[in-house]
Motif scaffolding. Structure first.
Motif, PDB file in Angstrom:
ATOM      1  N   PRO A 142       0.834  -1.209   0.000  1.00  0.00           N
ATOM      2  CA  PRO A 142       0.000   0.000   0.000  1.00  0.00           C
ATOM      3  C   PRO A 142       0.869   1.259   0.000  1.00  0.00           C
ATOM      4  O   PRO A 142       2.046   1.209   0.363  1.00  0.00           O
ATOM      5  CB  PRO A 142      -0.791  -0.124   1.301  1.00  0.00           C
ATOM      6  CG  PRO A 142       0.077  -0.956   2.198  1.00  0.00           C
ATOM      7  CD  PRO A 142       0.791  -1.917   1.298  1.00  0.00           C
ATOM      8  N   PRO A 145       0.799   3.036   5.518  1.00  0.00           N
ATOM      9  CA  PRO A 145       0.218   2.088   6.483  1.00  0.00           C
ATOM     10  C   PRO A 145      -1.240   2.412   6.779  1.00  0.00           C
ATOM     11  O   PRO A 145      -1.704   3.544   6.574  1.00  0.00           O
ATOM     12  CB  PRO A 145       1.100   2.287   7.726  1.00  0.00           C
ATOM     13  CG  PRO A 145       2.366   2.873   7.222  1.00  0.00           C
ATOM     14  CD  PRO A 145       1.986   3.719   6.043  1.00  0.00           C
ATOM     15  N   CYS A 146      -1.963   1.410   7.252  1.00  0.00           N
ATOM     16  CA  CYS A 146      -3.380   1.621   7.549  1.00  0.00           C
ATOM     17  C   CYS A 146      -3.536   2.646   8.674  1.00  0.00           C
ATOM     18  O   CYS A 146      -2.708   2.699   9.593  1.00  0.00           O
ATOM     19  CB  CYS A 146      -4.066   0.307   7.903  1.00  0.00           C
ATOM     20  SG  CYS A 146      -3.415  -0.532   9.339  1.00  0.00           S
ATOM     21  N   ARG A 151      -6.685   0.257  12.924  1.00  0.00           N
ATOM     22  CA  ARG A 151      -5.854  -0.680  13.680  1.00  0.00           C
ATOM     23  C   ARG A 151      -6.522  -1.073  14.998  1.00  0.00           C
ATOM     24  O   ARG A 151      -7.283  -0.302  15.576  1.00  0.00           O
ATOM     25  CB  ARG A 151      -4.474  -0.060  13.937  1.00  0.00           C
ATOM     26  CG  ARG A 151      -3.763   0.330  12.646  1.00  0.00           C
ATOM     27  CD  ARG A 151      -2.275   0.508  12.821  1.00  0.00           C
ATOM     28  NE  ARG A 151      -1.925   1.535  13.785  1.00  0.00           N
ATOM     29  CZ  ARG A 151      -1.776   2.826  13.495  1.00  0.00           C
ATOM     30  NH1 ARG A 151      -1.993   3.256  12.256  1.00  0.00           N
ATOM     31  NH2 ARG A 151      -1.429   3.689  14.416  1.00  0.00           N
ATOM     32  N   GLN A 269       2.801 -14.750   2.615  1.00  0.00           N
ATOM     33  CA  GLN A 269       1.540 -14.143   2.229  1.00  0.00           C
ATOM     34  C   GLN A 269       0.442 -14.485   3.233  1.00  0.00           C
ATOM     35  O   GLN A 269      -0.388 -13.649   3.585  1.00  0.00           O
ATOM     36  CB  GLN A 269       1.129 -14.604   0.827  1.00  0.00           C
ATOM     37  CG  GLN A 269      -0.070 -13.865   0.254  1.00  0.00           C
ATOM     38  CD  GLN A 269       0.169 -12.377   0.093  1.00  0.00           C
ATOM     39  OE1 GLN A 269       1.104 -11.964  -0.601  1.00  0.00           O
ATOM     40  NE2 GLN A 269      -0.655 -11.554   0.729  1.00  0.00           N
ATOM     41  N   LEU A 272       1.141 -12.407   6.302  1.00  0.00           N
ATOM     42  CA  LEU A 272       0.799 -11.009   6.022  1.00  0.00           C
ATOM     43  C   LEU A 272      -0.718 -10.810   6.069  1.00  0.00           C
ATOM     44  O   LEU A 272      -1.199  -9.772   6.545  1.00  0.00           O
ATOM     45  CB  LEU A 272       1.345 -10.601   4.655  1.00  0.00           C
ATOM     46  CG  LEU A 272       1.029  -9.177   4.184  1.00  0.00           C
ATOM     47  CD1 LEU A 272       1.596  -8.144   5.151  1.00  0.00           C
ATOM     48  CD2 LEU A 272       1.581  -8.952   2.774  1.00  0.00           C
ATOM     49  N   GLN A 273      -1.454 -11.800   5.603  1.00  0.00           N
ATOM     50  CA  GLN A 273      -2.913 -11.698   5.605  1.00  0.00           C
ATOM     51  C   GLN A 273      -3.456 -11.618   7.033  1.00  0.00           C
ATOM     52  O   GLN A 273      -4.454 -10.937   7.294  1.00  0.00           O
ATOM     53  CB  GLN A 273      -3.528 -12.894   4.875  1.00  0.00           C
ATOM     54  CG  GLN A 273      -4.956 -12.647   4.401  1.00  0.00           C
ATOM     55  CD  GLN A 273      -5.053 -11.461   3.448  1.00  0.00           C
ATOM     56  OE1 GLN A 273      -4.276 -11.354   2.493  1.00  0.00           O
ATOM     57  NE2 GLN A 273      -6.004 -10.573   3.713  1.00  0.00           N
ATOM     58  N   ILE A 276      -3.044  -8.055   7.918  1.00  0.00           N
ATOM     59  CA  ILE A 276      -4.001  -7.203   7.211  1.00  0.00           C
ATOM     60  C   ILE A 276      -5.413  -7.373   7.761  1.00  0.00           C
ATOM     61  O   ILE A 276      -6.155  -6.404   7.933  1.00  0.00           O
ATOM     62  CB  ILE A 276      -3.975  -7.525   5.700  1.00  0.00           C
ATOM     63  CG1 ILE A 276      -2.622  -7.124   5.102  1.00  0.00           C
ATOM     64  CG2 ILE A 276      -5.116  -6.817   4.970  1.00  0.00           C
ATOM     65  CD1 ILE A 276      -2.421  -7.578   3.674  1.00  0.00           C
ATOM     66  N   ASN A 277      -5.779  -8.627   8.075  1.00  0.00           N
ATOM     67  CA  ASN A 277      -7.139  -8.900   8.557  1.00  0.00           C
ATOM     68  C   ASN A 277      -7.413  -8.266   9.916  1.00  0.00           C
ATOM     69  O   ASN A 277      -8.524  -7.829  10.213  1.00  0.00           O
ATOM     70  CB  ASN A 277      -7.390 -10.399   8.629  1.00  0.00           C
ATOM     71  CG  ASN A 277      -7.490 -11.037   7.255  1.00  0.00           C
ATOM     72  OD1 ASN A 277      -7.638 -10.338   6.248  1.00  0.00           O
ATOM     73  ND2 ASN A 277      -7.398 -12.350   7.195  1.00  0.00           N
ATOM     74  N   PRO A 279      -5.123  -5.653  11.759  1.00  0.00           N
ATOM     75  CA  PRO A 279      -3.895  -4.869  11.929  1.00  0.00           C
ATOM     76  C   PRO A 279      -3.705  -4.451  13.385  1.00  0.00           C
ATOM     77  O   PRO A 279      -4.630  -3.931  14.001  1.00  0.00           O
ATOM     78  CB  PRO A 279      -4.112  -3.656  11.018  1.00  0.00           C
ATOM     79  CG  PRO A 279      -5.588  -3.576  10.811  1.00  0.00           C
ATOM     80  CD  PRO A 279      -6.112  -4.966  10.901  1.00  0.00           C
ATOM     81  N   HIS A 299       2.391  -1.872   6.099  1.00  0.00           N
ATOM     82  CA  HIS A 299       0.980  -2.002   6.464  1.00  0.00           C
ATOM     83  C   HIS A 299       0.658  -1.428   7.842  1.00  0.00           C
ATOM     84  O   HIS A 299      -0.448  -0.942   8.062  1.00  0.00           O
ATOM     85  CB  HIS A 299       0.579  -3.479   6.426  1.00  0.00           C
ATOM     86  CG  HIS A 299       0.672  -4.084   5.057  1.00  0.00           C
ATOM     87  ND1 HIS A 299      -0.385  -4.108   4.181  1.00  0.00           N
ATOM     88  CD2 HIS A 299       1.714  -4.678   4.407  1.00  0.00           C
ATOM     89  CE1 HIS A 299      -0.009  -4.692   3.058  1.00  0.00           C
ATOM     90  NE2 HIS A 299       1.263  -5.047   3.168  1.00  0.00           N
TER      91      HIS A 299
END
Length: 316
Positions: A142, A145-146, A151, A269, A272-273, A276-277, A279, A299
């Protein structure tokens, strides 16, 4: 009488550098490299200098032979030029990531334990940045970061690059940070060991006198997970009475995951998911040169706690 130069070349010819089977190749080369080492160690100081010069002068376009020659010359002379040339190899995009990473840590380990002579022309930051760029190409990154409102409040991921025993300073620091986050700041902690320092399994290229990082197995033979209890002696016991892996320290338990291979895209991956799911509020990365920390930092805001000196930290 056979010259030093001829003998060095002959012994190097007995070392095989290319094979589809790394296990058999290592076994095949063990005796050849041992003979080379014995011969070199029995030489006088003057002849050792001649031998190093002879080995260095071998003109080759074979990158595998070059890696062996440069690691040999570095260990025998401590000259920064060989360190720099190893870092140049780490920049070579024709080499696979495991080989570049393995060479990187061979040179880093030597520099960490010895004083180099002369000037470094290609340093570890250049090499790490190049390796990291190749690594990150496999992931969607991205632009930033989110945001804070996305978060998970009071949830922190603690990410270390090696997790061993309490006598091991980075492990002790990691657990003390976990303890502080939970007891003093009221956070929930997920502990991840990136196990990112090059291990024996990463040896896809032959080097002289290899160094491999220690990595402990926290999974039982039948595939079930262990609950790990650490004492000052080491890992004292484990059980499988709970789902998942938990590290126990000072009467606290932390959910734990150890990465098997940071260059396995599927594993990374999937992990990382998880980030992401859900944070976390923050990631605390402990240690140096950790591509996993750099990936996660794209992220989630990541604070880096280095454990060494003059080693590349999280780039992001």
């Amino acid at each position: 009488m056979e010259s030093i130069e001829d003998k060095a070349g002959l012994l190097l010819e007995n070392i095989v550098f290319k094979s589809h089977d790394r296990t058999s190749l290592k076994a095949q080369n063990k005796e050849a490299i041992l003979k080379f080492s014995r011969w070199f160690n029995e030489l006088s100081t003057t002849d050792k200098n001649r031998a190093v010069a002879a080995v260095e002068s071998i003109s080759t376009r074979d990158i595998d032979l070059r890696a062996f020659v440069l690691t040999f010359c570095l260990r025998q002379t401590s000259q920064a030029t060989y360190y720099s040339q190893i870092m140049d190899l780490c920049l070579d995009l024709t080499l696979d990531l495991h080989s570049r990473w393995y060479l990187y840590w061979q040179a880093i380990y030597y520099k960490f334990t010895r004083k180099l002579q002369g000037d470094i022309t290609t340093d570890d930051t250049d090499a790490y940045t190049s390796i990291l760029k190749t690594f990150l190409q496999n992931f969607h990154l991205p632009e930033k970061p989110c945001p804070d409102n996305v978060r998970t409040k009071d949830y922190v991921i603690v990410l270390t690059n090696q997790f061993l025993a309490l006598q091991h300073a980075p492990t002790y620091i990691t657990l003390e940070i976990c303890d502080t986050l939970v007891k003093q700041l009221g956070k929930k902690v997920f502990l991840i060991n990136a196990a990112s320092m090059a291990r024996e399994k990463d040896e896809q290229i032959t080097v002289f006198d290899p160094h491999a990082a220690t990595c402990l197995d926290y999974y039982s033979a039948d595939g079930t997970n262990k609950k790990i209890k650490l004492t000052l002696d080491n890992i004292s016991q484990w059980t499988t009475d709970r789902n998942g892996v938990f590290v126990e320290h000072k009467e606290m338990q932390y959910p734990f995951y150890q990465i098997k291979d940071i260059f396995n895209q599927e594993e990374m991956q999937n992990l990382l998911q998880v980030v992401i799911n859900q944070p976390p509020e923050l990631i605390v990365a402990i240690g140096d040169s950790n591509p996993c920390a750099d990936l996660f930092a794209h992220h989630v805001p990541t604070a880096v706690f280095p454990c060494g000196y003059s080693l590349p930290q999280c780039r992001n």
